[in-house]
Design an enzyme around this catalytic site. Structure first.
Site, PDB file in Angstrom:
ATOM      1  N   MET A  94      -0.426   3.191   4.672  1.00 28.49           N
ATOM      2  CA  MET A  94      -1.470   4.078   4.165  1.00 28.49           C
ATOM      3  C   MET A  94      -2.499   4.470   5.241  1.00 28.49           C
ATOM      4  SD  MET A  94      -0.306   4.554   1.221  1.00 28.49           S
ATOM      5  CE  MET A  94      -1.571   5.388   0.286  1.00 28.49           C
ATOM      6  N   HIS A 113       7.616   9.813   0.613  1.00 25.84           N
ATOM      7  CA  HIS A 113       6.436  10.323  -0.079  1.00 25.84           C
ATOM      8  C   HIS A 113       6.790  10.516  -1.555  1.00 25.84           C
ATOM      9  CE1 HIS A 113       2.618  12.321  -0.554  1.00 25.84           C
ATOM     10  NE2 HIS A 113       3.239  13.292  -1.211  1.00 25.84           N
ATOM     11  N   GLU A 147       2.036  17.202  11.084  1.00 27.60           N
ATOM     12  CA  GLU A 147       1.395  17.637   9.847  1.00 27.60           C
ATOM     13  C   GLU A 147       1.669  16.626   8.729  1.00 27.60           C
ATOM     14  OE1 GLU A 147       1.359  21.555   6.943  1.00 27.60           O
ATOM     15  OE2 GLU A 147       2.332  21.699   8.892  1.00 27.60           O
TER      16      GLU A 147
HETATM   17  C1  GRF Z   1       5.530   4.372  -2.635  1.00 23.12           C
HETATM   18  O1  GRF Z   1       5.372   5.120  -3.813  1.00 23.12           O
HETATM   19  C2  GRF Z   1       5.658   5.296  -1.471  1.00 23.12           C
HETATM   20  O2  GRF Z   1       6.334   6.462  -1.780  1.00 23.12           O
HETATM   21  C3  GRF Z   1       4.228   5.592  -1.159  1.00 23.12           C
HETATM   22  O3  GRF Z   1       3.544   4.390  -1.371  1.00 23.12           O
HETATM   23  C4  GRF Z   1       4.271   3.588  -2.292  1.00 23.12           C
HETATM   24  C5  GRF Z   1       4.574   2.306  -1.578  1.00 23.12           C
HETATM   25  O4  GRF Z   1       5.153   1.355  -2.390  1.00 23.12           O
HETATM   26  N1  GRF Z   1       4.101   6.142   0.153  1.00 23.12           N
HETATM   27  P1  GRF Z   1       5.726   0.018  -1.739  1.00 23.12           P
HETATM   28  O5  GRF Z   1       4.642  -0.575  -0.835  1.00 23.12           O
HETATM   29  O6  GRF Z   1       6.956   0.372  -0.956  1.00 23.12           O
HETATM   30  O7  GRF Z   1       6.006  -0.883  -2.901  1.00 23.12           O
END
Ligand code: GRF
Length: 212
Positions: A94, A113, A147
């Site tokens: 994140m 995503h 991007e």
């Molecule tokens: C998932 O929905 C992914 O697409 C998003 O964040 C979430 C991560 O879930 N980027 P996890 O940490 O893999 O359980």
């Protein structure tokens, strides 16, 4: 050996799905590929504990300990590069990554995503899809370009929105499909089965790049 390094920030369920696929499908002997390390920018990420249990080298790098994003990313790149990764996988990582970082790994950097890109880049995808009245939502595995939530699409999953769905229900249904399309995309990459041509990704065997 093709080293795969996975970056996480949280639950790490996508990372765990990739680790399980690598174990059960024996990627080491089949494709000379292994999960070399899992790196988290959150100390309490559940995924870190899982990686440790699996005896995968795991690392915590606290982005808050750095004065700038550039300084954090410089250190992160240094740690990643000790594994000489053939592929770097963002799995619920994140942090927005700067251009220098993305360019260093371009062509060997994948992200997942939780939307049908190019719809709903950014956060709160399921809430926004519900608000927009979408009947179909999903997830996208894509090569990362500078991007945000952009770049050549490897695979997408599509799931219907059902009556009574809230954000949590929708997110759980989409996440279950992520656990299918991400390991498969990673496997195709290490198998050398993905070609990017004019911004589009082709699976060389003609395998379906859609999960419905
Ligand atoms: C998932 O929905 C992914 O697409 C998003 O964040 C979430 C991560 O879930 N980027 P996890 O940490 O893999 O359980």
């Amino acid at each position: 050996m093709k080293n795969i390094v996975i970056l996480i920030s949280g639950g790490g369920s996508n990372m765990a799905a990739i680790v399980k696929a690598a174990q059960t499908q024996n990627w080491k002997s089949q494709f000379s590929a292994q999960i070399a390390a899992v790196i988290s920018n959150k100390a309490d990420a559940a995924g870190l504990a899982y990686a440790k249990e699996q005896s995968i080298p795991s690392l915590f790098i606290d982005h808050k300990a750095y004065a700038s994003r550039e300084a954090f990313e410089a250190d992160l790149m240094q740690q990643i590069d000790t594994y000489q990764p053939a592929l770097l996988v963002l799995a619920g990582f994140m942090r927005i990554l700067g251009t220098a970082f993305v360019q260093r790994y371009e062509g060997r950097l994948l992200n997942i995503h939780p939307s049908l890109l190019p719809a709903f880049p950014g956060l709160h995808t399921h809430r926004r899809a519900l608000e927009a009245g979408c009947q179909l939502v999903g997830a996208t595995v894509h090569f990362v370009t500078p991007e945000l939530d952009h770049g050549p699409i490897v695979m997408q999953s599509a799931v219907p929105v059902l009556a009574g769905d809230d954000e949590a229900a929708l997110s759980a249904r989409v996440l279950a499909t992520e656990h299918v399309i991400y390991p498969l995309s990673v496997r195709w990459f290490v198998e050398g089965k993905l070609r990017v041509e004019q911004g589009r990704v082709r699976q060389v065997d003609g395998a379906s790049q859609v999960l419905m």
